[in-house]
Write an enzyme that holds these catalytic residues in place. Sequence first.
Site, PDB file in Angstrom:
ATOM      1  N   ASP A   1      48.726  60.101  55.610  1.00 57.73           N
ATOM      2  CA  ASP A   1      49.485  59.722  54.526  1.00 57.73           C
ATOM      3  C   ASP A   1      48.563  59.123  53.431  1.00 57.73           C
ATOM      4  O   ASP A   1      48.722  58.402  52.652  1.00 57.73           O
ATOM      5  CB  ASP A   1      50.586  58.729  54.939  1.00 57.73           C
ATOM      6  CG  ASP A   1      50.256  57.561  55.285  1.00 57.73           C
ATOM      7  OD1 ASP A   1      48.810  57.357  55.821  1.00 57.73           O
ATOM      8  OD2 ASP A   1      50.954  56.518  55.316  1.00 57.73           O
ATOM      9  N   ASP A  61      47.181  54.800  50.330  1.00 59.63           N
ATOM     10  CA  ASP A  61      47.825  54.975  51.502  1.00 59.63           C
ATOM     11  C   ASP A  61      49.284  54.525  51.182  1.00 59.63           C
ATOM     12  O   ASP A  61      49.902  53.376  50.563  1.00 59.63           O
ATOM     13  CB  ASP A  61      47.466  53.852  52.652  1.00 59.63           C
ATOM     14  CG  ASP A  61      47.742  53.875  53.777  1.00 59.63           C
ATOM     15  OD1 ASP A  61      48.978  53.366  53.948  1.00 59.63           O
ATOM     16  OD2 ASP A  61      47.278  54.770  54.468  1.00 59.63           O
ATOM     17  N   LEU A  62      50.358  55.332  51.774  1.00 61.69           N
ATOM     18  CA  LEU A  62      51.980  55.020  51.738  1.00 61.69           C
ATOM     19  C   LEU A  62      51.887  54.032  52.679  1.00 61.69           C
ATOM     20  O   LEU A  62      51.761  54.073  53.794  1.00 61.69           O
ATOM     21  CB  LEU A  62      52.470  56.281  51.817  1.00 61.69           C
ATOM     22  CG  LEU A  62      52.114  57.383  50.976  1.00 61.69           C
ATOM     23  CD1 LEU A  62      52.822  58.634  51.463  1.00 61.69           C
ATOM     24  CD2 LEU A  62      52.552  57.104  49.256  1.00 61.69           C
TER      25      LEU A  62
END
Length: 554
Positions: A271, A228-229
């Site tokens: 994302d 996960d960004l």
Amino acid sequence: MWNELPSFNIKKREQIRMLFFTVKILALFFSAIPILEYFNKDNQGYDMQSIIYIGLTIIVFSLIMLFLLFIYNRKDENRVFYNLEVITFIIVFIISIYISGANESENKYIFLFIIISYTIEYGMRTGLYVSGIATLVIAFMDLMLGNNSNVNTEFQNDLALFAMFFLVSWTIGHYVKLEENHIQEVVDFANLDGLTGTYNHRYFYEVLGKLFEESRRDEKPLSLVMLDLDNFKTYNDVYGHAQGDAFLKEIAGVLKGTIRETDILCRYGGDEFCVILPETDKEEACKMADSLREAICSYDYHGKENMNNQMMTASIGVSTSSMQMERHLSLIENADMALYRAKFLRRNKVEVYSSIFDHIIEKEPNEDLLEEMKPLKTLMTVINSRDTYTFNHVERVFHYSRIVADHMKLSAEDKRNLLFGAYLHDLGKINTSKETLITNQRLTDAQWEELKKHPQDSADILSQIRGFEKIVPIVLQHHEKYDGTGYPKGLKGEEIHPLARILTIVDSFDAMTNQRPYQKAKTFQEAFDEIERCKGTHFDPAMADQFMEALKER
């Protein structure tokens, strides 16, 4: 390979192979007709000699058929078997054509059976290859056995047949190629994420399920990386959705360039990306996850000067299958929990999933106690099947408790008891109705009274197990409040077990910071503010300060 050929296309190819294998076997027996005619050409009827020849021919062709069936089941394993099948058919057809008149034979067209079959099954290149061999065989017979003193009529007539061989293989091969391209377009539309070009959420679940079953069958490891960004939402807000989409495409390219050929990259949503790592153990998966994290950190992207630390970071969770794991969804849930730890406790980090029970086994020297705990693990699994929130809540409470215990420098025994209490504090919910556990509305008075029984039920279960005597007051009192307004006994202040006072804070903090259908999740800071407000009423003031210091340090 899973990332090259979709499963339904594999099934279709297998059906086509079986269909054309049947056609080739029919052509094989069709080629036996000229041989039977040759052995019976001088007889008006069927005498003993003819019957023997017919029987021998049938036996020989049956053996050839069994040989071809043997090859059929193995030619995908080795290219040699594939070539052996082609050679076998060509030899049989040459014998059949030669016996039925060689250059004058009317059975030369029999090569069309395998030209068509191999072209559809393997494509234009194979079809042209077989056509070339058939042309050379027939031309050789025409030129070597025909009358070359004048015009070689057989060769002249067979020129049209040669052209037909190549035209059929080219035409059918071109059609097969168009169909394969069309199928690939449909497959890509169904399986690929339209923005990033990685595999999509649907394909992720399909492939992971099948690879999981394979890993269990072959007893090989399977790992999953969930990524996960960390600051993508901020980037998206600053630069807009169009630039955000462009950035996700770039990051997908970075990830593709980092993973191995055997790995499968999927966009899980927003994302968030997942990488399936076949035949990869936990150590290798951790190395790959850290390589992905470093690749993202070092990526030089547009607008980084306006981001924290001028770089994009990623939080990553890693999980690996085990023989005790019964479903692939557990692999996803474990990676998700590891990601949660990485993201909310310390971003830009790789966390590897390890179950609470495994951690306790690793640290606990008392083997008798561990044996007693196994039924409790089963009860926790039952709770998970009824209420996933409670199970995940226990995982998080255990993790927070370990952080606080280390920060407060608790003795080894107190830390052990606190962690056991964290793991088992909601055990009594096994007696709570599923409707009460999973309701998406605020609890009714009756449901609230039912739920309030779980600390006593937890204590009652543990009190029956030798070695858990010191855990009983911790789980019994974890809903008591410092001012005496808690339950089940209404204890206050120092009357409450000190480890129960710690567990109360940890339990409340996790409940506040996680979304429930009837309650909006608070941020960490909002939860800290609430703990600060409730010091001296709900929480022990000194322990509340210690808890907040411990988490803020992390």
